[in-house]
Scaffold this motif. Structure first.
Motif, PDB file in Angstrom:
ATOM      1  N   TRP B 547       0.845  -1.184  -0.017  1.00  0.00           N
ATOM      2  CA  TRP B 547      -0.004   0.080  -0.042  1.00  0.00           C
ATOM      3  C   TRP B 547       0.929   1.511   0.160  1.00  0.00           C
ATOM      4  O   TRP B 547       1.789   1.273   0.578  1.00  0.00           O
ATOM      5  N   SER B 548       0.593   2.152  -0.925  1.00  0.00           N
ATOM      6  CA  SER B 548       1.208   3.514  -0.779  1.00  0.00           C
ATOM      7  C   SER B 548       0.639   4.452   0.250  1.00  0.00           C
ATOM      8  O   SER B 548      -0.417   3.888   0.739  1.00  0.00           O
ATOM      9  N   GLU B 549       1.400   5.623   0.545  1.00  0.00           N
ATOM     10  CA  GLU B 549       0.791   6.420   1.623  1.00  0.00           C
ATOM     11  C   GLU B 549      -0.522   6.928   1.298  1.00  0.00           C
ATOM     12  O   GLU B 549      -1.319   7.009   1.872  1.00  0.00           O
ATOM     13  N   ALA B 619      16.735  -2.633  -0.458  1.00  0.00           N
ATOM     14  CA  ALA B 619      15.043  -2.654  -0.258  1.00  0.00           C
ATOM     15  C   ALA B 619      14.783  -4.134  -0.315  1.00  0.00           C
ATOM     16  O   ALA B 619      13.665  -4.487   0.305  1.00  0.00           O
ATOM     17  N   ARG B 625      13.214  -9.672   4.660  1.00  0.00           N
ATOM     18  CA  ARG B 625      12.871  -9.922   6.277  1.00  0.00           C
ATOM     19  C   ARG B 625      11.584  -9.643   6.477  1.00  0.00           C
ATOM     20  O   ARG B 625      11.343  -9.783   7.836  1.00  0.00           O
ATOM     21  N   THR B 627      10.032  -6.656   7.702  1.00  0.00           N
ATOM     22  CA  THR B 627       9.892  -5.970   8.900  1.00  0.00           C
ATOM     23  C   THR B 627       8.619  -5.427   9.374  1.00  0.00           C
ATOM     24  O   THR B 627       8.324  -5.001  10.690  1.00  0.00           O
ATOM     25  N   ASP B 630       6.240  -0.263   6.509  1.00  0.00           N
ATOM     26  CA  ASP B 630       5.633  -0.008   5.344  1.00  0.00           C
ATOM     27  C   ASP B 630       6.381   1.175   4.425  1.00  0.00           C
ATOM     28  O   ASP B 630       6.240   1.313   3.346  1.00  0.00           O
ATOM     29  N   THR B 631       7.057   2.021   5.523  1.00  0.00           N
ATOM     30  CA  THR B 631       7.977   3.021   4.406  1.00  0.00           C
ATOM     31  C   THR B 631       8.641   2.614   3.458  1.00  0.00           C
ATOM     32  O   THR B 631       9.311   3.576   2.651  1.00  0.00           O
ATOM     33  N   LEU B 632       9.300   1.614   3.704  1.00  0.00           N
ATOM     34  CA  LEU B 632      10.535   1.205   2.722  1.00  0.00           C
ATOM     35  C   LEU B 632       9.875   0.352   1.632  1.00  0.00           C
ATOM     36  O   LEU B 632       9.918  -0.961   1.652  1.00  0.00           O
ATOM     37  N   GLU B 633       9.597   1.113   0.701  1.00  0.00           N
ATOM     38  CA  GLU B 633       8.950   0.402  -0.506  1.00  0.00           C
ATOM     39  C   GLU B 633       9.030   1.282  -1.915  1.00  0.00           C
ATOM     40  O   GLU B 633       8.442   2.379  -1.765  1.00  0.00           O
TER      41      GLU B 633
END
Lengths: 219, 983
Positions: B547-549, B619, B625, B627, B630-633
């Motif tokens: 999901w994007s922001e 990325a 992993r 984690t 969500d921000t790392l996408e």
């Protein structure tokens, strides 16, 4: 290495929180009738000044980004002036955004502007301290995968949580409870403050918990 | 059965409309009614109670007044008479109130504060249900027992001048009448002159008993320029002089006949600080009520504050005053000061009559009436009254008699107050069974929609609807059986009336078949989802789309909005929620754009591919992993790289500036119409523009807006519709000039004002013409099926037809809303949706949000008072129900409708994939039905909330209307989708 860094981060954050608490307690000894809600603007000024001062002092003592290559006086002065201009610009930028969000244009200008100032204090000042007047670095930090140290990571978290706090702070305004803190912009400034404090608390913890997974380019 | 997801969604929404309709029918309770109708009331009046000795007084007491004049001033709130305005502008009335033979009251109107229900309340003494507002447009004949009918039956001659609503309510009751229409709101002199011109003639004649005058001018002034306008003062002065004329004429007549007359000055409802009415602010509820008669004695120096009474009390008082039986449904109690001058026996007789009527009404409406405190008090006072009568007939000591009489009177007054209070409370009785059935239908549809999300939004946009197999399953029949049994049990045991039980067996059976079929469908969909879920969890190797922001924001915004509906303040200020959300949406879009543009700029020249590679590797490693962060996408970045690269210099700057332009537009629109409750009194541009001093500015703005509308709309139209559009927009200006909103440059002073029927019809013709051309193009594209552009043009023409209609119907200062809506749509299309390549679902939801925000930008709110009824009369000579309702609904919901039709034309012209339209339809249906379903549950649980009538019910009506319009939109979507698949 990493654990000591996290510990330092935690102490600096605790000092920031302490400065906010002081800004609430200390003035009541010197000023009559001081309270956060009634003399809100005074508190905003004091809080902003104290947080800025603590940030500057901490930056000078801790020096998170280790080496600046040039250290001539003129370079430092221009850098400082640039920082001031950036700070003012960010104040005006936030002011414009508040007006776009529906803050009154003409009435309560001072209140709105001071709110912009305090939000800049919570967000722009740490950025300026850490990253300097460098827009590209800012954009890097606030986009995905752009973080290169725990300091930047914590900066990201505190800034975003200040914004979210401000955003949530606008929610009680339309309610008809008729409380003094529902007046514009008190609930928003309180929201920003809580968001900032929450960010300060959360970020060391979050980094500590995820210390194994976090890999930064430089560390 | 396989269905396209669009068609499926449309079916769902249509069923949902049925559910909501059933719920609404159950929610808006029928008002308290006496079982005996007006015609059947031949029963004799209750005799005087007696203990032992029989009383000789069984007939109705004779009338107290010979003639009664009721002067009803629309929108006369209390401070217009009793406040500083009254002192300043109504000197004669103030004199009467302070020194004359009069009784003044502040009469509290009940909700809804709209003219027709208020007239009913004044004349029947009952409380009309909330649903009467909806019927306000065409008031049918009043069949309830009321003072006017009673007076006519008693042979009184009644004359009426004023608002036509009365003539519709009482079609055969007046010996002479002249109805004026409240058709034309900006006229506030003619309507009143039409009433006053008969006055001299009528006052000289003696051949009438009741004269009713209803003045509309004050209310019209309120609507046009608010309660603080200087026009109010003029109007009040005029009313004062009329009152003086009537009063002196009545006094001079009394000198000859020596029988007192009664003059009643009252308002039907108040006026809010913005000049509207319909809601429940103190200014709208409190009206002035003054009874003037020489029969009222007043000692000099006796200064009284006006007492607070109920508006419904007037009916009982008038009935007593005219010597008529009190209307059966009246919940009001006699205004005691009016009979204070009469002998004690008469006073007690009047009070007894009123109490008997109220207790009878209580018996018919409350099963356990014997336990009501009011009823007990009444029984006790009746007993005391009997004792008093015995003493009186035995001609006892006057001292004892007087003391006992005072005690009985006090008892009666207490009983009346309690009875009237408990009856007013009875109005809020809900038909829980119908509400429950409606809720079940709505919830089943919603869960079906929710469960079919993954399938419906897949690439194929088709889904298997499990409809036929469950119909033959055991579960279906079992449910049907249980439901029927329940229905029988509920309907046979229910004491209060129930709408669903009142339906014919066939209809009720149909609804139950629907409910059980839906239940089976939900169960099978649930089973399928869980089966699939297990299947998915086994091989979840392929990564799910992240999901994007923006998606997170959209989801949180929708949820937050639904949750906010639980608080009355958030409903009153719902516009703030939407403005806040679209602002945040714009900022999120801004963030997305800047990240895409600027980071590309950075990384290309400076950072080498090495960094990029490492970036992606990190990325990927992080994703592995998982984690949960969500921000790392990189998903959002990679999606739009290609399209933004292709933009040239100027376009890129436009892309960067577009969110700010949109934000500025929204801010300007926000200050055009202040709406809601808390900040509604703030000055806004709309009021500034509509005030008569700024006609020139308004004219310039209107002309400019029409030109911009033409410029923005014409670019995708065919030549014929271009010409039609231009002429139509010209016609809009002529129409506005004709009704006196704007000026032509050559016409300096506003001369004759007409209704502008011809001009409006001229525009209507062009609207129909453009719509017809569009439909023709669509049909052509379906038949020929070669050219996609014909279909695009056709859809755009339908859209431009709607824009033209909106331009005609909007309030004069609201044309900028239309302009900005078009402008934002153009900017979003060109610089945001196309370059950033959002998918159909995101675009749909953004359209929905903007549509909602524009609903409020138009000046609407969740309050009935802001509906612009005058839109229903544009181009019509008289009130015709179907077009009037249609035009009003369109004018009110123009924002959402225009955005939805823009969505259709945008999606069918821009996207290459065929499933976009059905995805959009599904999303639109889902996002509209979610708030409705949640709101229905909320309202059910809050049905005893203090603000249920003033805040929650109007919102419920709006939601019901909204879901109806959504159903129409979804059907339109599906129709477009069908033509798409065929071609």
């Amino acid at each position: 290495m990493k654990d000591t860094d996290i510990k330092r981060l935690l102490y600096t954050h605790l000092l920031c929180i302490f400065s906010i608490i002081l800004s609430i307690c200390i003035p009541s000894f010197f000023l009559e009738n001081f309270s956060i809600l009634e003399t809100h603007l005074t508190w905003l000024c004091i809080c902003s000044v104290s947080v800025t001062a603590v940030n500057l002092v901490l930056y000078l003592i801790v020096k998170p980004n280790a080496s600046s290559k040039r250290s001539s006086i003129s370079y430092k002065v221009t850098r400082f002036l640039k920082c001031c201009i950036y700070f003012l610009m960010s104040c005006f930028f936030f002011h414009v955004i508040f007006v776009l969000y529906g803050a009154p244009l003409i009435e309560l200008v001072l209140e709105t502007f001071l709110f912009a100032v305090i939000l800049s204090t919570f967000t722009t000042v740490p950025c300026l301290c850490l990253l300097g007047p460098n827009i590209k670095a800012w954009l890097r930090v606030f986009s995905r995968n752009g973080v290169t140290s725990i300091w930047e990571n914590s900066l990201q978290i505190t800034t975003i949580s200040s914004f979210i706090g401000t955003w949530l702070g606008a929610f009680p305004i339309p309610l008809d409870w008729e409380r003094p803190w529902q007046v514009w912009p008190i609930s928003c400034t309180l929201g920003a403050t809580f968001g900032y404090v929450a960010g300060l608390v959360i970020s060391p913890l979050w980094i500590y918990w995820n210390r194994k997974q976090l890999t930064y380019k430089n560390n | 059965m396989r269905l396209g997801s669009g068609a499926f969604a449309a079916c769902c929404v249509v069923i949902e409309v049925l559910g909501v309709a059933l719920f609404l029918r159950g929610f808006f309770p029928a008002p308290v009614r006496s079982s005996s109708r007006a015609e059947q009331r031949a029963e004799p009046a209750a005799p005087e109670p007696s203990a032992g000795a029989s009383s000789n007084w069984t007939k109705l007491p004779p009338p107290l007044f010979k003639k009664v004049v009721i002067m009803l001033i629309d929108g006369l709130r209390d401070d217009f008479v009793f406040g500083s305005k009254g002192v300043k502008f109504m000197p004669y009335t103030t004199y009467l109130v302070e020194k004359g033979a009069s009784h003044s009251f502040v009469a509290e109107a009940k909700l809804p504060t709209v003219t027709m229900p208020r007239i009913k309340a004044l004349m029947t003494g009952s409380l009309p249900g909330f649903i009467d507002v909806v019927r306000n447009l065409n008031s049918p004949e009043l069949l309830e027992d009321n003072v006017i009918t009673q007076a006519k039956a008693a042979g009184k001659r009644i004359i009426f001048y004023g608002d036509e609503t009365w003539v519709k309510l009482f079609p055969k009751h007046f010996v002479e009448y002249d109805g004026t229409t409240s058709f034309f709101v900006s006229d506030y002199t003619e309507v009143d002159d039409n009433v006053t011109r008969h006055l001299d003639k009528v006052l000289k004649r003696g051949d009438w008993d009741v004269l009713i005058l209803h003045y509309l001018g004050l209310d019209h002034i309120g609507h046009v320029s608010g309660p603080s306008s200087p026009l109010i003062g003029h109007k009040l002065r005029e009313m004062d002089s009329i009152l003086m004329k009537i009063h002196t004429s009545l006094l001079s007549e009394e000198r000859e006949t020596l029988v007192p007359n009664l003059l009643v000055l009252c308002g039907d409802h108040g006026m809010s600080e913005t000049g509207g009415h319909g809601a429940s602010s103190m200014e709208e509820l409190n009206t002035a009520l003054i009874l003037i008669s020489s029969a009222f004695e007043r000692k000099p120096g006796d200064i009284r504050r006006p007492k607070h009474v109920q508006q419904t009390d007037l009916a009982a008082t008038l009935a007593i005053g005219l010597g008529l039986p009190i209307p059966g449904n009246s919940v009001g109690s006699l205004l005691f000061p009016t009979v204070e001058g009469r002998p004690v026996r008469e006073q007690l007789r009047f009070l007894h009559l009123n109490a008997v009527q109220l207790s009878k009404l209580l018996q018919e409406n409350v099963p356990s009436y014997e336990k009501e405190p009011g009823f007990e008090q009444f029984k006790m006072s009746e007993r005391l009254h009997g004792n008093w009568i015995r003493l009186y007939l035995e001609e006892n000591n006057s001292e004892v008699l007087f003391n006992l009489g005072a005690k009985v009177r006090r008892q009666y007054l207490d009983a009346l107050r309690t009875l009237s209070l408990s009856l007013s409370r009875q109005v809020a009785q809900y038909d829980i069974y119908s509400m429950l059935v409606g809720t079940v239908v709505v919830l089943e549809v919603l869960s079906l929609l929710l469960l079919s999300i993954p399938e419906a939004l897949s690439n194929k946009a088709e889904l298997e609807v499990p409809l036929w197999s469950p119909v033959f399953s055991l579960l279906f029949y079992l449910t049907l059986l249980v439901l029927s049994a329940l229905h029988v049990i509920v309907c046979t045991s229910a004491e209060s009336s129930c709408y669903f039980c009142g339906l014919s067996w066939l209809t009720a059976g149909g609804v139950m078949v629907l409910v059980s079929a839906l239940l089976c469908a939900v169960v099978s969909a649930l089973a399928k989802t869980f089966g699939d879920g297990k299947f998915l969890s086994k091989n979840s190797a392929h990564p799910k789309p992240r999901w994007s922001e923006l998606d997170v924001l959209i989801l949180l915004g929708t949820m937050g909005h639904v949750l906010s509906l639980g608080a009355s303040s958030f409903i009153e200020e719902e516009h703030q929620t939407w403005y806040f959300l679209i602002n945040t949406l714009c900022l999120a879009l801004c963030h997305e754009i800047y990240r895409n543009c600027l980071l590309r700029d950075d990384s290309e020249p400076q950072q080498c591919p090495h960094v990029e590679e490492e970036f992606i590797r990190t990325a990927a490693a992080l994703q592995d992993r998982s984690t949960g962060c969500d921000t790392l996408e990189p998903h959002g970045v990679s999606r739009s790289l290609t399209s933004l690269d292709t933009l040239r210099g100027y376009e890129k700057w436009m892309v960067l500036a577009s969110p700010w332009v949109i934000l500025t537009c929204c801010r300007l629109l926000r200050s055009l119409n202040q709406t809601g409750v808390q900040w509604a009194h703030r000055p806004d541009l709309g009021h500034w523009l509509t005030s008569s001093d700024h006609k020139a500015e308004l004219s310039v703005l209107t002309a400019l807006s029409l030109i911009v509308i033409f410029a923005l709309v014409q670019r995708k139209c065919s030549l014929t519709s271009k010409v039609a559009l231009a002429l139509g927009l010209l016609g809009v200006y002529c129409y506005r000039a004709a009704i006196g909103n704007v000026l032509f440059p050559w016409q300096q002073d506003s001369k004759d004002i007409s209704k502008g029927v011809i001009e409006a019809r001229f525009v209507h013709v062009f609207v129909l013409g453009i719509l017809f051309t569009g439909t023709k193009d669509l049909l052509k594209s379906q038949v020929i099926a070669t050219d996609v552009t014909i279909k695009t043009v056709g859809l755009w023409e339908i859209y431009s037809g709607l824009v033209l209609l909106a331009a005609l119907l909007f309030r004069p200062h609201n044309l900028p809303v239309l302009v900005f809506s078009l402008l934002i749509q153009t900017i979003m299309t060109k610089f945001i949706w196309k370059p950033l390549r959002h998918d159909a679902a995101e675009i749909t939801i953004m359209h929905y949000w903007f549509g909602q925000a524009f609903f409020y930008f138009q000046g609407n709110s969740n309050n009935i008072a802001t509906v612009d009824i005058s839109a229903g009369f544009v181009g019509l000579d008289t009130y015709i129900e179907v077009p009037a309702v249609f035009l009003t609904a369109f004018a009110t919901f123009a924002g959402p409708v225009l955005w939805a039709s823009h969505l259709v034309s945008f999606l069918s012209s821009e996207t290459s994939s065929g499933s976009a339209l059905s995805h959009a339809c599904f999303c639109y249906a889902l996002i509209c039905s979610f708030p409705v379903s949640a709101y229905i549950i909320l309202v059910t649980s809050l049905r005893y909330h203090l603000f249920i009538w003033s805040v929650f019910s109007p919102k419920l009506l709006y939601e019901g209307m909204h879901i109806l319009i959504t159903a129409a939109i979804c059907v339109f979507f599906t129709a477009m989708d069908q033509t798409n698949t065929k071609s």
